[in-house]
Write a protein that holds these residues in place. Structure first.
Motif, mmCIF file in Angstrom:
data_model
loop_
_atom_site.group_PDB
_atom_site.id
_atom_site.type_symbol
_atom_site.label_atom_id
_atom_site.label_comp_id
_atom_site.label_asym_id
_atom_site.label_seq_id
_atom_site.Cartn_x
_atom_site.Cartn_y
_atom_site.Cartn_z
ATOM 1 N N ARG A 1 -8.341 5.141 -8.892
ATOM 2 C CA ARG A 1 -7.424 4.407 -8.011
ATOM 3 C C ARG A 1 -7.818 4.418 -6.538
ATOM 4 O O ARG A 1 -7.380 3.554 -5.781
ATOM 5 N N ILE B 1 -6.912 1.419 -3.553
ATOM 6 C CA ILE B 1 -5.834 1.710 -2.606
ATOM 7 C C ILE B 1 -6.390 1.840 -1.190
ATOM 8 O O ILE B 1 -5.785 1.370 -0.220
ATOM 9 N N THR C 1 0.829 -1.200 0.000
ATOM 10 C CA THR C 1 0.000 0.000 0.000
ATOM 11 C C THR C 1 0.865 1.252 0.000
ATOM 12 O O THR C 1 0.582 2.220 -0.720
ATOM 13 N N ARG D 1 2.199 1.781 -3.406
ATOM 14 C CA ARG D 1 1.170 2.239 -4.337
ATOM 15 C C ARG D 1 0.823 3.706 -4.093
ATOM 16 O O ARG D 1 0.551 4.454 -5.037
#
Length: 265
Positions: free
Chosen positions: A55, A59, A24, A27
């Motif tokens: 996104r 996420i 995470t 990202r």
């Protein structure tokens, strides 16, 4: 540790514990770079907003899952539990004794608003990043209650010392606190990985991602009013008593900790 300190989020634990959290974080960092690039491209803000919409949910889901898997989430359990219990105690005094009972007796509307806030926040104290985040979350809860609830705002500003909040407001504030506390903590984590120059009037990726992640977690928070109704009987507890009994359950469900673990935090 001050609120401006760099904070990457939970640390420690095994490689398996860290896998989701590490992914995470990577990202988030990648998204920050992409947003920065898109903002300065031909699509500008509109293209960046679309990228964020595409996104953010994915996420945010990883962010919520990563928090609930990581062993250091116990560091968040203690301040949320302590603040939630103190919140219930203050709401209880407000219901029993009115605004005067929590010290809202100032001579001016602005002074009374400050006293109302102080009654819930208490003294500012040093602590960890989770401590500061939970306190910011509580401040947001009380700010929202004052802003959005006209009878409460009018009572505070007019100096209606005997005002007592209705039960539904008590329960709304209880649930709102958990949402705001988790959101404030996650905003701290997300902000560390979205270090980009953004036109904040148009785009707030830190807030959007943290809000989305928080919503995935706080849907688990029980409602004291509904719980009290289920427990109705000749010897049922007061609303404040019911809320107190739900604090540990709420924290354990949000952070996926067993209740004895929350009690020991």
């Amino acid at each position: 540790m001050g609120t401006s300190a760099s904070y990457p989020g939970p640390v420690g634990g095994s490689s398996a514990d860290n896998r989701t959290w590490k992914r995470t974080r990577q990202r988030l960092t990648a998204l920050g770079k992409q947003l920065d690039k898109v903002l300065h491209g031909p699509g500008g803000v509109n293209a960046a907003q679309q990228l964020l919409r595409d996104r953010q949910d994915d996420i945010a889901a990883d962010l919520a899952t990563g928090l609930r898997l990581h062993p250091s989430r116990v560091l968040l359990a203690e301040p949320i539990t302590a603040r939630a219990r103190a919140l219930v105690d203050t709401l209880d005094r407000l219901q029993l004794n009115g605004l005067a009972g929590i010290g809202v007796v100032g001579a001016s509307p602005d002074e009374r608003e400050l006293q109302f806030m102080a009654a819930f926040l208490g003294d500012r104290s040093t602590g960890t990043v989770p401590d500061y985040a939970v306190r910011r979350g509580l401040r947001s809860t009380i700010d929202t209650a004052l802003r959005d609830n006209a009878p409460l705002r009018q009572a505070v500003r007019s100096g209606n010392a005997g005002y007592r909040p209705p039960r539904d407001l008590f329960c709304a504030i209880f649930q709102m606190f958990f949402a705001d506390a988790v959101r404030a903590y996650l905003r701290t984590v997300v902000a560390e990985h979205l270090k980009i120059a953004l036109p904040v009037l148009y785009l707030d990726p830190t807030g959007l991602i943290a809000d989305t992640a928080a919503k995935k977690l706080v849907s688990l928070v029980p409602n004291p009013c509904e719980e009290e109704h289920r427990r109705a009987g000749p010897h049922h507890d007061s609303l404040a008593g019911t809320a107190r009994s739900l604090v540990v359950r709420a924290v354990s469900q949000i952070l996926d900790l067993d209740e004895p673990g929350v009690e020991a935090a």
